[in-house]
Design an enzyme around this catalytic site. Structure first.
Site, PDB file in Angstrom:
ATOM      1  N   GLN A   1     -41.869  62.928  38.050  1.00 48.48           N
ATOM      2  CA  GLN A   1     -40.922  61.820  38.019  1.00 48.48           C
ATOM      3  C   GLN A   1     -39.679  62.144  38.836  1.00 48.48           C
ATOM      4  O   GLN A   1     -39.132  63.231  38.754  1.00 48.48           O
ATOM      5  CB  GLN A   1     -40.521  61.487  36.583  1.00 48.48           C
ATOM      6  CG  GLN A   1     -41.384  60.413  35.943  1.00 48.48           C
ATOM      7  CD  GLN A   1     -42.794  60.880  35.767  1.00 48.48           C
ATOM      8  OE1 GLN A   1     -43.017  61.949  35.260  1.00 48.48           O
ATOM      9  NE2 GLN A   1     -43.752  60.088  36.194  1.00 48.48           N
ATOM     10  N   GLY A   2     -39.257  61.179  39.636  1.00 47.38           N
ATOM     11  CA  GLY A   2     -38.096  61.378  40.496  1.00 47.38           C
ATOM     12  C   GLY A   2     -38.490  61.780  41.897  1.00 47.38           C
ATOM     13  O   GLY A   2     -37.668  61.804  42.801  1.00 47.38           O
ATOM     14  N   ASP A   3     -39.756  62.112  42.101  1.00 49.82           N
ATOM     15  CA  ASP A   3     -40.230  62.491  43.431  1.00 49.82           C
ATOM     16  C   ASP A   3     -40.864  61.319  44.170  1.00 49.82           C
ATOM     17  O   ASP A   3     -41.184  61.428  45.359  1.00 49.82           O
ATOM     18  CB  ASP A   3     -41.257  63.622  43.327  1.00 49.82           C
ATOM     19  CG  ASP A   3     -40.629  64.938  42.921  1.00 49.82           C
ATOM     20  OD1 ASP A   3     -39.490  65.201  43.340  1.00 49.82           O
ATOM     21  OD2 ASP A   3     -41.253  65.696  42.169  1.00 49.82           O
ATOM     22  N   SER A   4     -41.075  60.222  43.483  1.00 48.99           N
ATOM     23  CA  SER A   4     -41.679  59.037  44.113  1.00 48.99           C
ATOM     24  C   SER A   4     -41.042  58.728  45.458  1.00 48.99           C
ATOM     25  O   SER A   4     -39.820  58.771  45.610  1.00 48.99           O
ATOM     26  CB  SER A   4     -41.502  57.817  43.214  1.00 48.99           C
ATOM     27  OG  SER A   4     -42.429  57.809  42.170  1.00 48.99           O
TER      28      SER A   4
ATOM     29  N   HIS B   1     -43.165  51.086  45.299  1.00 49.83           N
ATOM     30  CA  HIS B   1     -42.796  50.919  43.887  1.00 49.83           C
ATOM     31  C   HIS B   1     -41.359  51.354  43.598  1.00 49.83           C
ATOM     32  O   HIS B   1     -40.857  51.154  42.492  1.00 49.83           O
ATOM     33  CB  HIS B   1     -43.794  51.645  42.968  1.00 49.83           C
ATOM     34  CG  HIS B   1     -43.655  53.134  42.900  1.00 49.83           C
ATOM     35  ND1 HIS B   1     -44.446  53.990  43.631  1.00 49.83           N
ATOM     36  CD2 HIS B   1     -42.835  53.926  42.167  1.00 49.83           C
ATOM     37  CE1 HIS B   1     -44.130  55.242  43.340  1.00 49.83           C
ATOM     38  NE2 HIS B   1     -43.147  55.233  42.469  1.00 49.83           N
TER      39      HIS B   1
ATOM     40  N   ASP C   1     -48.659  51.427  48.837  1.00 47.23           N
ATOM     41  CA  ASP C   1     -47.416  51.917  48.246  1.00 47.23           C
ATOM     42  C   ASP C   1     -46.510  52.565  49.303  1.00 47.23           C
ATOM     43  O   ASP C   1     -46.312  53.780  49.316  1.00 47.23           O
ATOM     44  CB  ASP C   1     -47.733  52.893  47.115  1.00 47.23           C
ATOM     45  CG  ASP C   1     -46.546  53.127  46.194  1.00 47.23           C
ATOM     46  OD1 ASP C   1     -45.514  52.432  46.351  1.00 47.23           O
ATOM     47  OD2 ASP C   1     -46.652  54.005  45.310  1.00 47.23           O
TER      48      ASP C   1
END
Length: 265
Positions: free
Chosen positions: A209-212, A75, A120
């Site tokens: 958020q931002g760790d994906s 993603h 993913d």
């Protein structure tokens, strides 16, 4: 709301320029509404502690799979194909450090059939090899898919927060598929064969958020780091009964290895 743990578009670019770093996580079903994430409840990582950690310019994390390949989340990328638009930052915990190593991408391979739910994972090929940094081997079977895991990233340190300049780390325990899919957790939204959950029932520690795309890892029998998960999604960040959901690397290990070979890595 369930959100993918990615920082998107102009927001990511602005944060990268201004703060140079936060890692966040997101949730599954909301692929159309991804939001950034970082390590909540973490502490600052020491220089050189996790040399395989990678920060990606689109607002995601990753792990150095080989000198020329970064393993991240599907993603976080748009499609399979040639691209020079991604910058990878490596070799530092402080994204503003003058010692940072940077590489541009030249190709992206996104998991075939990815549609926002499951599968993913993705590989990003770098324009030239990175030498002198340890890579992170991936689990090839389920032996290490339980226990206590380490998470790390430059994502938000709290739900709705800004991305970070410094790499943060934390440990989280395995959560069984039965518990993670229970009515009080995700009510069946977790794909048990493809995803693995980790976190505390009381919340407080999580990717965000931002760790994906960043790795979830632990020690193997030889006391070496091994990657068992990829930051994928979750409902908010560090909420009670809402553990982080990670791509189960062992399930996709053969496909990842095959794709890496096709990319010359």
């Amino acid at each position: 709301m369930v959100r993918l743990r990615r920082v998107l578009g102009g927001m990511a670019a602005a944060l990268t320029v201004a703060a140079m770093g936060t890692v966040m996580q997101t949730t599954p079903a909301a692929a159309a509404d991804p939001g950034p994430q970082q390590v909540v409840g973490g502490t600052r990582a020491s220089d050189g502690e996790f040399p395989f950690m990678v920060r990606l310019s689109m607002g995601c994390g990753g792990a150095l799979y080989s000198p020329t390949l970064v393993l991240t989340a599907a993603h976080c990328v748009n499609r399979t194909g040639a691209t020079s638009s991604i910058t990878a930052t490596l070799g530092v915990t402080d994204l503003q450090s003058s010692s940072a190593i940077t590489r541009r991408s030249n190709y992206v391979y996104r998991a075939p059939g990815y549609n926002g739910s499951g599968k993913d994972w993705a590989l990003i090929r770098l324009s030239s090899p990175v030498t002198g940094l340890a890579t992170l081997p991936i689990a090839t079977n389920s032996t290490y898919d339980t226990g206590t895991f380490t998470i790390a990233g430059w994502g938000a340190a709290r739900e709705g927060g800004a991305q970070q300049r410094y790499l943060l780390k934390a440990t989280v325990p395995f959560v069984s598929d039965t518990t993670c899919n229970s009515a009080s957790n995700y009510g069946g939204d977790v794909i048990a064969a493809e995803e693995i959950c980790a976190g505390y029932a009381a919340g407080g520690t999580d990717t965000c958020q931002g760790d994906s795309g960043g790795p979830m890892f632990r020690r193997d029998a030889a006391n070496a780091w091994i990657q068992v998960g990829i930051v994928s999604w979750g409902e908010g960040c560090a909420r009670p009964n809402k553990p982080g959901v990670y791509t189960q690397v062992s399930y996709f290990s053969s496909a990842i290895a095959s794709a890496a070979a096709s990319l010359g890595g």
